[in-house]
Design a protein around this motif. Sequence first.
Motif, PDB file in Angstrom:
ATOM      1  N   VAL B  66       0.899  -1.322   0.076  1.00 30.68           N
ATOM      2  CA  VAL B  66       0.139  -0.176  -0.122  1.00 30.68           C
ATOM      3  C   VAL B  66       1.017   1.229  -0.027  1.00 30.68           C
ATOM      4  O   VAL B  66       0.733   2.104  -0.722  1.00 30.68           O
ATOM      5  CB  VAL B  66      -0.832   0.001   1.033  1.00 30.68           C
ATOM      6  N   ASP B  67       1.863   1.303   0.848  1.00 28.23           N
ATOM      7  CA  ASP B  67       2.917   2.390   0.977  1.00 28.23           C
ATOM      8  C   ASP B  67       3.565   2.665  -0.308  1.00 28.23           C
ATOM      9  O   ASP B  67       3.680   3.782  -0.911  1.00 28.23           O
ATOM     10  CB  ASP B  67       3.688   2.216   2.110  1.00 28.23           C
ATOM     11  N   ALA B  68       3.964   1.659  -0.892  1.00 24.96           N
ATOM     12  CA  ALA B  68       4.708   1.841  -2.340  1.00 24.96           C
ATOM     13  C   ALA B  68       3.727   2.211  -3.424  1.00 24.96           C
ATOM     14  O   ALA B  68       4.444   3.075  -4.094  1.00 24.96           O
ATOM     15  CB  ALA B  68       5.506   0.497  -2.567  1.00 24.96           C
ATOM     16  N   ALA B  69       2.858   1.497  -3.374  1.00 26.58           N
ATOM     17  CA  ALA B  69       1.547   1.819  -4.555  1.00 26.58           C
ATOM     18  C   ALA B  69       1.423   3.440  -4.207  1.00 26.58           C
ATOM     19  O   ALA B  69       0.987   4.160  -5.330  1.00 26.58           O
ATOM     20  CB  ALA B  69       0.506   1.016  -4.583  1.00 26.58           C
ATOM     21  N   SER B  70       1.320   3.773  -3.146  1.00 27.87           N
ATOM     22  CA  SER B  70       0.519   5.113  -2.710  1.00 27.87           C
ATOM     23  C   SER B  70       1.511   6.221  -3.052  1.00 27.87           C
ATOM     24  O   SER B  70       1.205   7.350  -3.187  1.00 27.87           O
ATOM     25  CB  SER B  70      -0.073   5.253  -1.370  1.00 27.87           C
ATOM     26  N   THR B  90      -6.438   2.511  10.807  1.00 27.22           N
ATOM     27  CA  THR B  90      -5.480   3.599  11.121  1.00 27.22           C
ATOM     28  C   THR B  90      -4.211   3.378  10.193  1.00 27.22           C
ATOM     29  O   THR B  90      -3.487   4.256   9.691  1.00 27.22           O
ATOM     30  CB  THR B  90      -5.193   3.975  12.499  1.00 27.22           C
ATOM     31  N   LYS B  91      -3.724   2.112  10.515  1.00 29.17           N
ATOM     32  CA  LYS B  91      -2.457   1.735   9.931  1.00 29.17           C
ATOM     33  C   LYS B  91      -2.473   1.759   8.256  1.00 29.17           C
ATOM     34  O   LYS B  91      -1.606   2.143   7.740  1.00 29.17           O
ATOM     35  CB  LYS B  91      -2.077   0.201  10.222  1.00 29.17           C
ATOM     36  N   ALA B  92      -3.593   1.485   7.857  1.00 28.63           N
ATOM     37  CA  ALA B  92      -3.751   1.485   6.529  1.00 28.63           C
ATOM     38  C   ALA B  92      -3.838   2.896   6.161  1.00 28.63           C
ATOM     39  O   ALA B  92      -3.230   3.348   4.638  1.00 28.63           O
ATOM     40  CB  ALA B  92      -5.164   0.748   5.777  1.00 28.63           C
ATOM     41  N   LEU B  93      -4.417   3.825   6.565  1.00 26.00           N
ATOM     42  CA  LEU B  93      -4.468   5.147   6.284  1.00 26.00           C
ATOM     43  C   LEU B  93      -3.090   5.720   6.312  1.00 26.00           C
ATOM     44  O   LEU B  93      -2.852   6.467   5.382  1.00 26.00           O
ATOM     45  CB  LEU B  93      -5.504   5.860   7.203  1.00 26.00           C
ATOM     46  N   LYS B  94      -2.613   5.475   7.347  1.00 26.75           N
ATOM     47  CA  LYS B  94      -0.853   5.866   7.576  1.00 26.75           C
ATOM     48  C   LYS B  94      -0.248   5.259   6.228  1.00 26.75           C
ATOM     49  O   LYS B  94       0.753   6.038   5.885  1.00 26.75           O
ATOM     50  CB  LYS B  94      -0.332   5.422   8.890  1.00 26.75           C
ATOM     51  N   ALA B  95      -0.388   4.245   5.719  1.00 29.98           N
ATOM     52  CA  ALA B  95       0.262   3.607   4.623  1.00 29.98           C
ATOM     53  C   ALA B  95       0.162   4.278   3.307  1.00 29.98           C
ATOM     54  O   ALA B  95       0.641   4.125   2.424  1.00 29.98           O
ATOM     55  CB  ALA B  95       0.036   2.154   4.541  1.00 29.98           C
ATOM     56  N   GLY B  96      -1.153   5.307   3.509  1.00 29.50           N
ATOM     57  CA  GLY B  96      -1.297   5.728   2.346  1.00 29.50           C
ATOM     58  C   GLY B  96      -2.915   5.658   1.487  1.00 29.50           C
ATOM     59  O   GLY B  96      -3.065   6.207   0.589  1.00 29.50           O
ATOM     60  N   ALA B  97      -3.679   4.763   2.302  1.00 29.12           N
ATOM     61  CA  ALA B  97      -5.050   4.840   1.772  1.00 29.12           C
ATOM     62  C   ALA B  97      -5.728   5.902   2.139  1.00 29.12           C
ATOM     63  O   ALA B  97      -5.324   6.852   3.011  1.00 29.12           O
ATOM     64  CB  ALA B  97      -5.640   3.570   2.440  1.00 29.12           C
TER      65      ALA B  97
END
Lengths: 207, 258
Positions: B66-70, B90-97
């Motif tokens: 997710v982080d890399a894609a975003s 929260t973790k997914a949002l932080k990763a860039g979602a």
Amino acid sequence: MQKKLITVIDVNIGNVNSVSKALNYLKVDHKVTNNLDDILESDKIIFPGVGSFYEASKRIKASGIKDVLKKRVLEDKIPILGICLGMQLLATTGEEVKKSEGLDLIKGKVAIHRASKEGLRLPHIGWNDVTFKDFKLFDSIKNGSCFYFVHSYEMIPSEEVKVAYTNYGVDYVAAIQKDNILGVQFHPEKSQHVGLRLLKNYCEGKF
Amino acid sequence: MLRYRVIPLVLLDGYSVVKTIQFDIRRNQGNPIVVSRIYNSRNVDELMLLDIDASKEDRGIDLHTVDAASSECFMPLTVGGGLKTCEDITKALKAGADKISLNTIIFDKPEFLKEAVSVFGSQCIVASIDIKKNEIGEWELFSHSNRNVNMSLDEMLDFLIKSDVGEILVNSVDLDGTMSGYDLDLIEHVSSATNIPVIAAGGASGPNDCSRAITTGASAVSAASIFHFTSYTPRTCKEDMDKHGIPTRLLDIEDTKF
């Protein structure tokens, strides 16, 4: 000379990383933080947010961020750019979930989008055009460009301020500025080239 | 004027992009980070990254992906796959979602939807539902992660409305990957039952299907196979929509320079 510090405020419910990634792409030095000392030292603030007004209102109050932000913006006159919920939090009150207090940097309220009365679907999600006039934050951006919106509530200012509009059932506030206090309802960090341009303008002091 | 969206769907089996047929047969489509980068360069309206094995395997979507894609993805990114707590979100949002798609947890812990909406806001939560026709042709909810389904489609829609979710992704299992057109009756049924924006999924065979889904009531269309296996792009879909008088975001080349 001390380095200019741009802080991106993280109240732990936002899409802070998206903003940070956009700034990285623009090669803008910044710090993502919820630390009060960082905010006290910063020269420019970006206040992004996704989430509910009520939840964010509680968090900025409890963490002390609210008081620090008000001091920096009102007394020290440093610029702030609220994004989405961050823009809404500039207002006096919000009505999402239940009535709660915003930063009161711009007089006004945040209420359910009037499009709901027009029978339109909420949230207002997607790309919509923004019209503006004499709005330096939109420097080098074509009037009527599409930005990405995702929200169910809108900000209704009750004082005379500079605004840019978008239409969804009604014309409403897409961007707002009162001196050093700026806000955009859309997500510049998610609006491709035009959005990146707007963020760059803000970081370069064009507003 | 609000523009109708075309959303490429990127399905993951953990680390690779896969494309299923009727949720079953899989074809490997490569690296999600590369795929996301291509969609970004195509200036798409939005992107969805869903790990279809996460819940089955009792894990979450890989946040590094997710982080890399975003990182080079300056359009909205919806992320889903095995997310079941506010902490996960929260973790997914932080990763860039930017938005979170929930599917299996709706069966496991329906009340979580409301909790997620109250913390992250409606606009952040996409309810993803999969629908399959039974032997007598009625729509039934389907759980790809083998959960017990004890709600009818209409009960589910009522529940989603009450939970105040931001969008509903409606996927037809029977048409998934078949490239034989969306289930327009289903899209009409769901979009007339609710005022929540509906994203159509499953079956797009070409640009004209996208236009038809929108005129039937969808607020956005998503597709995967046509972008993986044909020469159609999100832009050709939007050009067709434009031809039919549907407002879309079509950029001139000079608008895409930075």
